[in-house]
Design a protein around this motif. Structure first.
Motif, PDB file in Angstrom:
ATOM      1  N   THR A  78       0.825  -1.213   0.000  1.00 38.61           N
ATOM      2  CA  THR A  78       0.000   0.000   0.000  1.00 38.61           C
ATOM      3  C   THR A  78       0.853   1.254   0.000  1.00 38.61           C
ATOM      4  OG1 THR A  78      -1.757  -1.172   1.197  1.00 38.61           O
ATOM      5  CG2 THR A  78      -1.843   1.236   1.216  1.00 38.61           C
ATOM      6  N   LEU A  79       1.960   1.229   0.742  1.00 34.45           N
ATOM      7  CA  LEU A  79       2.879   2.376   0.755  1.00 34.45           C
ATOM      8  C   LEU A  79       3.462   2.620  -0.635  1.00 34.45           C
ATOM      9  CD1 LEU A  79       4.809   1.909   4.122  1.00 34.45           C
ATOM     10  CD2 LEU A  79       3.283   3.805   3.510  1.00 34.45           C
ATOM     11  N   VAL A  80       3.841   1.555  -1.322  1.00 34.20           N
ATOM     12  CA  VAL A  80       4.392   1.685  -2.677  1.00 34.20           C
ATOM     13  C   VAL A  80       3.333   2.257  -3.618  1.00 34.20           C
ATOM     14  CG1 VAL A  80       5.260   0.404  -4.675  1.00 34.20           C
ATOM     15  CG2 VAL A  80       6.082  -0.150  -2.370  1.00 34.20           C
ATOM     16  N   GLU A  81       2.106   1.731  -3.533  1.00 34.18           N
ATOM     17  CA  GLU A  81       1.035   2.215  -4.401  1.00 34.18           C
ATOM     18  C   GLU A  81       0.720   3.681  -4.120  1.00 34.18           C
ATOM     19  OE1 GLU A  81      -3.601   1.116  -5.567  1.00 34.18           O
ATOM     20  OE2 GLU A  81      -2.366  -0.338  -4.467  1.00 34.18           O
ATOM     21  N   ALA A  82       0.699   4.052  -2.832  1.00 39.11           N
ATOM     22  CA  ALA A  82       0.419   5.438  -2.457  1.00 39.11           C
ATOM     23  C   ALA A  82       1.508   6.382  -2.952  1.00 39.11           C
ATOM     24  CB  ALA A  82       0.277   5.549  -0.947  1.00 39.11           C
ATOM     25  N   ALA A  83       2.754   5.908  -3.016  1.00 42.63           N
ATOM     26  CA  ALA A  83       3.857   6.741  -3.495  1.00 42.63           C
ATOM     27  C   ALA A  83       3.696   7.076  -4.975  1.00 42.63           C
ATOM     28  CB  ALA A  83       5.182   6.022  -3.271  1.00 42.63           C
ATOM     29  N   GLY A  93      -2.288  11.472  -4.917  1.00 43.27           N
ATOM     30  CA  GLY A  93      -3.537  12.216  -4.941  1.00 43.27           C
ATOM     31  C   GLY A  93      -4.774  11.369  -4.719  1.00 43.27           C
ATOM     32  N   GLU A  94      -4.616  10.051  -4.734  1.00 40.46           N
ATOM     33  CA  GLU A  94      -5.764   9.155  -4.593  1.00 40.46           C
ATOM     34  C   GLU A  94      -6.182   8.949  -3.140  1.00 40.46           C
ATOM     35  OE1 GLU A  94      -7.668   7.268  -6.871  1.00 40.46           O
ATOM     36  OE2 GLU A  94      -6.815   8.588  -8.396  1.00 40.46           O
ATOM     37  N   TYR A  95      -5.355   9.401  -2.203  1.00 42.07           N
ATOM     38  CA  TYR A  95      -5.597   9.074  -0.797  1.00 42.07           C
ATOM     39  C   TYR A  95      -5.852  10.328   0.036  1.00 42.07           C
ATOM     40  CZ  TYR A  95      -3.694   4.639  -2.364  1.00 42.07           C
ATOM     41  OH  TYR A  95      -3.476   3.470  -3.051  1.00 42.07           O
ATOM     42  N   GLN A  96      -6.744  10.174   1.011  1.00 42.53           N
ATOM     43  CA  GLN A  96      -7.079  11.271   1.912  1.00 42.53           C
ATOM     44  C   GLN A  96      -6.921  10.803   3.354  1.00 42.53           C
ATOM     45  OE1 GLN A  96     -10.997  12.950   1.040  1.00 42.53           O
ATOM     46  NE2 GLN A  96     -10.962  11.892  -0.929  1.00 42.53           N
ATOM     47  N   VAL A  97      -6.485  11.729   4.213  1.00 39.50           N
ATOM     48  CA  VAL A  97      -6.428  11.438   5.643  1.00 39.50           C
ATOM     49  C   VAL A  97      -7.829  11.622   6.216  1.00 39.50           C
ATOM     50  CG1 VAL A  97      -5.439  12.089   7.862  1.00 39.50           C
ATOM     51  CG2 VAL A  97      -4.046  12.222   5.787  1.00 39.50           C
ATOM     52  N   MET A  98      -8.340  10.596   6.910  1.00 38.85           N
ATOM     53  CA  MET A  98      -9.707  10.622   7.443  1.00 38.85           C
ATOM     54  C   MET A  98      -9.738  10.530   8.963  1.00 38.85           C
ATOM     55  SD  MET A  98     -11.386  10.815   4.611  1.00 38.85           S
ATOM     56  CE  MET A  98     -13.075  10.474   5.100  1.00 38.85           C
ATOM     57  N   PHE A  99      -8.594  10.649   9.600  1.00 39.78           N
ATOM     58  CA  PHE A  99      -8.477  10.370  11.034  1.00 39.78           C
ATOM     59  C   PHE A  99      -9.349  11.293  11.877  1.00 39.78           C
ATOM     60  CE2 PHE A  99      -5.878  10.744  15.071  1.00 39.78           C
ATOM     61  CZ  PHE A  99      -6.359   9.545  15.602  1.00 39.78           C
TER      62      PHE A  99
END
Length: 297
Positions: free
Chosen positions: A127-132, A136-142
Motif C-alpha cells: 500500500t505504501l508503494v502504491e500510495a507513493a 492524490g488518490e488518498y485522503q487522511v480521514m483520522f
C-alpha cells in the motif's frame, strides 16, 4: 501436497443429505436470522424520511449514517453464519468443530498470528508503494474520537468475521468437496469459485466486472492453497484477518463493502493495481512462510 486436512470431513457423518441440511441451516442463520439487524436499520431509515440519510438496497451502501452501524449490521450476518456452521458441524455431521480448522487436537494461535503478521506487513508495504505512485488518490480521514471508539470493536469483530468466511469456504465446504475426489485441486478450485460468487454483490464489482471477480478468485485460491499446503486453516484465518483489519483500520476506499472510519481513504479501488499488488503479496507470503523460514540457517 499433504491432503489429510481435506480428509477430516470423513471423521463425521457425511452423507450428501447432511450437507444439504447443513447448508440450509447455515443459509438460514447467515441470510435470514443474521440479516435482521440490517433489515431493521433499513426500515428505520425508510420510515425516518431524513433526506440526509439513504441506503442503496442493491449494495447495502449507507450514506448519512455513522459507519459503525452498517459495519456492525453487515458483520452480524457473518457472525450468525459462523454460528450456523458450528451447529451444522457439531449436530448435523457429529464432528468436533476444531476438525474444520486443524488436524491436531488444539488450534495453534501462534500459526494464526504468524499468518496475520506476515500478511499485514506485506499489504502495508504494498500500500505504501502504491500510495507513493498515486499520492492524490488518498485522503487522511483520522477522527480521534470516532477511531478510538471503533478500534476495540474492530479488533474483536473483524477477525471473527474473517474466521467465519474461512471456516465456511476453506473449512466446511472445501473439506466437504474433498470427500468426493482424491485430487486436491478440485476442492481448492471449487471453494474458491464459491468464495468469488459470494462477493459478486460487493459494491467494488462496479469498478470492473471482470478484474474484480478475478481478484476474489485469486484470493480464494491463495487462501485455499496455503490451507492445504500447511495442512490447517490457521494461516488462512490469520492472513484473511490481516487483510480485513488493514482495510477497516488503516486504508479503506470509498464505497467499500466494509464501511469503517479508517485512518486513510482511497477515492476508488484500482482493479489492475489491486490485482498486481495481491499477486506480489501472495508470492512473497508463500516464500516467507514456506521457503525462507524453512531454509537452513
Amino acid at each position: 501436497m499433504d491432503t489429510s486436512y481435506l480428509a477430516l470431513a470423513g471423521l463425521g457423518r457425511n452423507h450428501w443429505l447432511r450437507y444439504v441440511l447443513g447448508m440450509v441451516l447455515i443459509v438460514v442463520f447467515w441470510q435470514l436470522l443474521g440479516g435482521i439487524p440490517l433489515l431493521m436499520m433499513v426500515l428505520f431509515l425508510i420510515e425516518d424520511g431524513d433526506p440526509n440519510t439513504n441506503v442503496d438496497l442493491t449494495t447495502l451502501q449507507f450514506s448519512g449514517v455513522d459507519n459503525l452501524w452498517p459495519y456492525l449490521g453487515i458483520n452480524f450476518t457473518l457472525l450468525a453464519m459462523l454460528l450456523g456452521v458450528f451447529l451444522a458441524v457439531r449436530f448435523v455431521h457429529k464432528r468436533t468443530f476444531t476438525s474444520v480448522i486443524t488436524t491436531l487436537a488444539m488450534i495453534s494461535w501462534k500459526r494464526i498470528l504468524e499468518g496475520f503478521a506476515v500478511f499485514f506487513m506485506l499489504i502495508a508495504g504494498a500500500t505504501l508503494v502504491e500510495a507513493a505512485f498515486k499520492p492524490g488518490e488518498y485522503q487522511v480521514m483520522f477522527d480521534p474520537k470516532q477511531f478510538l471508539i471503533f478500534l476495540p470493536i474492530a479488533l474483536l469483530v473483524t477477525p471473527l468475521q474473517a474466521a467465519a468466511e474461512e471456516i465456511l469456504f476453506r473449512g466446511y465446504l472445501m473439506q466437504g468437496m474433498g470427500l468426493w475426489t482424491r485430487y486436491a485441486a478440485i476442492p481448492v478450485l471449487g471453494s474458491s469459485l464459491l468464495f468469488m460468487a459470494a462477493h459478486l454483490t460487493n459494491p467494488e464489482m462496479g469498478e470492473n466486472m471482470y478484474l474484480m471477480p478475478l481478484l476474489y478468485l485469486l484470493m480464494g485460491l491463495f487462501l485455499a492453497f496455503i490451507t492445504v499446503k500447511s495442512n490447517s486453516l490457521e494461516l488462512a484465518i490469520g492472513a484473511h484477518a490481516a487483510n480485513n483489519l488493514f482495510a477497516v483500520l488503516i486504508m479503506n476506499y470509498a464505497n467499500s463493502a466494509l464501511p469503517a472510519p479508517s485512518l486513510f481513504m482511497a477515492n476508488r479501488i484500482d482493479p489492475v493495481a489491486s490485482l498486481i499488488s495481491f499477486v506480489l503479496v501472495a508470492a512473497a507470503f508463500y516464500w516467507i512462510v514456506f521457503m525462507w523460514r524453512k531454509a537452513p540457517q
